[in-house]
Scaffold this motif. Structure first.
Motif, PDB file in Angstrom:
ATOM      1  N   ALA A  72      40.558  17.741   3.116  1.00  0.00           N
ATOM      2  CA  ALA A  72      41.835  17.934   2.361  1.00  0.00           C
ATOM      3  C   ALA A  72      41.753  18.411   0.896  1.00  0.00           C
ATOM      4  CB  ALA A  72      42.510  16.569   2.497  1.00  0.00           C
ATOM      5  N   VAL A  73      40.726  17.826   0.474  1.00  0.00           N
ATOM      6  CA  VAL A  73      40.152  18.420  -1.157  1.00  0.00           C
ATOM      7  C   VAL A  73      38.900  18.638  -1.048  1.00  0.00           C
ATOM      8  CG1 VAL A  73      40.094  17.516  -3.544  1.00  0.00           C
ATOM      9  CG2 VAL A  73      41.995  16.755  -1.915  1.00  0.00           C
TER      10      VAL A  73
ATOM     11  N   LEU B 118      46.472  24.796  -6.151  1.00  0.00           N
ATOM     12  CA  LEU B 118      45.676  24.482  -4.976  1.00  0.00           C
ATOM     13  C   LEU B 118      46.114  25.095  -3.763  1.00  0.00           C
ATOM     14  CD1 LEU B 118      45.083  20.541  -5.144  1.00  0.00           C
ATOM     15  CD2 LEU B 118      43.689  22.311  -5.869  1.00  0.00           C
ATOM     16  N   ALA B 119      45.180  25.555  -2.727  1.00  0.00           N
ATOM     17  CA  ALA B 119      45.310  26.114  -1.733  1.00  0.00           C
ATOM     18  C   ALA B 119      44.311  25.734  -0.575  1.00  0.00           C
ATOM     19  CB  ALA B 119      45.502  27.614  -1.693  1.00  0.00           C
ATOM     20  N   ARG B 120      44.786  25.211   0.425  1.00  0.00           N
ATOM     21  CA  ARG B 120      43.744  24.797   1.546  1.00  0.00           C
ATOM     22  C   ARG B 120      42.559  23.906   0.914  1.00  0.00           C
ATOM     23  NH1 ARG B 120      45.081  29.932   2.413  1.00  0.00           N
ATOM     24  NH2 ARG B 120      43.317  30.527   1.346  1.00  0.00           N
TER      25      ARG B 120
ATOM     26  N   ALA C 173      48.516  22.034   0.612  1.00  0.00           N
ATOM     27  CA  ALA C 173      47.434  22.577  -0.256  1.00  0.00           C
ATOM     28  C   ALA C 173      46.433  21.495  -0.786  1.00  0.00           C
ATOM     29  CB  ALA C 173      48.176  23.302  -1.543  1.00  0.00           C
ATOM     30  N   GLY C 174      46.864  20.127  -0.460  1.00  0.00           N
ATOM     31  CA  GLY C 174      46.240  19.004  -0.841  1.00  0.00           C
ATOM     32  C   GLY C 174      46.528  18.511  -2.245  1.00  0.00           C
ATOM     33  N   LYS C 175      47.795  18.737  -2.599  1.00  0.00           N
ATOM     34  CA  LYS C 175      48.198  18.196  -4.023  1.00  0.00           C
ATOM     35  C   LYS C 175      48.165  16.670  -3.929  1.00  0.00           C
ATOM     36  CE  LYS C 175      52.087  20.475  -3.708  1.00  0.00           C
ATOM     37  NZ  LYS C 175      52.144  20.874  -2.240  1.00  0.00           N
ATOM     38  N   THR C 176      49.048  16.185  -2.840  1.00  0.00           N
ATOM     39  CA  THR C 176      49.148  14.498  -2.831  1.00  0.00           C
ATOM     40  C   THR C 176      47.911  13.942  -2.517  1.00  0.00           C
ATOM     41  OG1 THR C 176      51.138  15.085  -1.755  1.00  0.00           O
ATOM     42  CG2 THR C 176      50.096  12.946  -1.361  1.00  0.00           C
TER      43      THR C 176
END
Length: 256
Positions: free
Chosen positions: A20-21, A220-222, A42-45
């Motif tokens: 996820a990150v 963030l992306a992917r 994108a993995g923000k959360t």
């Protein structure tokens, strides 16, 4: 003291086989508003939950004021001065606005969850609670139960309770989520007003809010950092435009 208040180094979080990150580096400057944005998924959360210790990283480290907090618990970092909000308003619905803020202020007395303390002891905090409410434009709602407040004012109350914890670093998770235009403007102005003397990290989907408030933006992306910088730079980045709007660099050149 370093100008960097919070730093993530090579931060990675995997859930089973899903990353996820992925190897994210992030440096938050003291006194700034730093926004984390990105398209859905994108993995923000996950990144936000890593920074606030609701997730433990698979690898990498997090430092706050030059202290390693990678393996600290959320309550520990709250006591260090890192306080977060949530996408869904997290106030006590059947307490008044004043009572909600007063409860946060109890931490300074070392009686955070002693609900049985005398009314006089709690009333001594009323002036401070009213001052916090006034700071976010809720003084006239001091004796209104949280459940009766309009949605935008509930979010303002949540910020007031967060301020009651005297945070050095505030992390705001989608502060304008689900709001109409008027409430978005009010909360944006509120965040701008309460930033003095503290650092704010925010995950936010509304790019207008980000453009108005953020000193630095991380996209963030992917699960990876796609771009970073002020809005004027990030908003013109071809990779960011493609991630948000599905317009490739070649298509952008053709349209130009």
């Amino acid at each position: 003291m370093s100008d960097i208040i919070l730093e993530a180094r090579n931060l990675t979080k995997s859930f089973g086989g899903f990353v996820a990150v992925n190897d994210v580096n992030l440096r938050i400057e003291r006194g700034s508003i730093h926004a984390i944005i990105g398209p859905n998924g994108a993995g923000k959360t996950t990144m936000f939950n890593l920074l606030t210790k609701f997730h433990t990283p698979t690898s990498g480290s997090i430092r706050f004021n030059d202290t390693d907090i990678t393996n600290r618990k959320p309550a520990e970092i709250a006591n260090m001065g890192i306080v977060r909000s949530f996408q869904i308003s997290a106030v006590f619905p059947h307490l008044t606005a004043l009572e909600n803020v007063r409860l946060a202020l109890q931490r300074g007395l070392g009686v955070s969850y002693h609900f049985w303390r005398s009314q006089k002891m709690l009333s001594d905090l009323d002036a401070q609670a009213v001052a916090r409410l006034d700071q976010v434009g809720l003084k006239s709602y001091a004796h209104t139960r949280a459940v009766e407040l309009p949605y935008g004012r509930k979010r303002a109350l949540e910020i007031a309770t967060t301020l009651g914890l005297e945070p050095e670093l505030m992390l705001l998770d989608e502060p304008t989520q689900g709001m109409g235009t008027e409430d978005v403007g009010a909360v944006t102005e509120l965040i701008s007003r309460v930033r003095e003397g503290r650092t704010i990290v925010m995950v936010e989907h509304n790019l207008g809010v980000v453009a108005e408030l953020a000193d630095t933006i991380t996209v963030l992306a992917r699960g990876e950092v796609l771009a970073e910088g002020p809005y004027s730079e990030v908003s013109r980045n071809p990779q960011v435009m493609e991630a948000y709007m599905g317009v490739s660099a070649e298509e952008q050149e053709e349209e130009a």
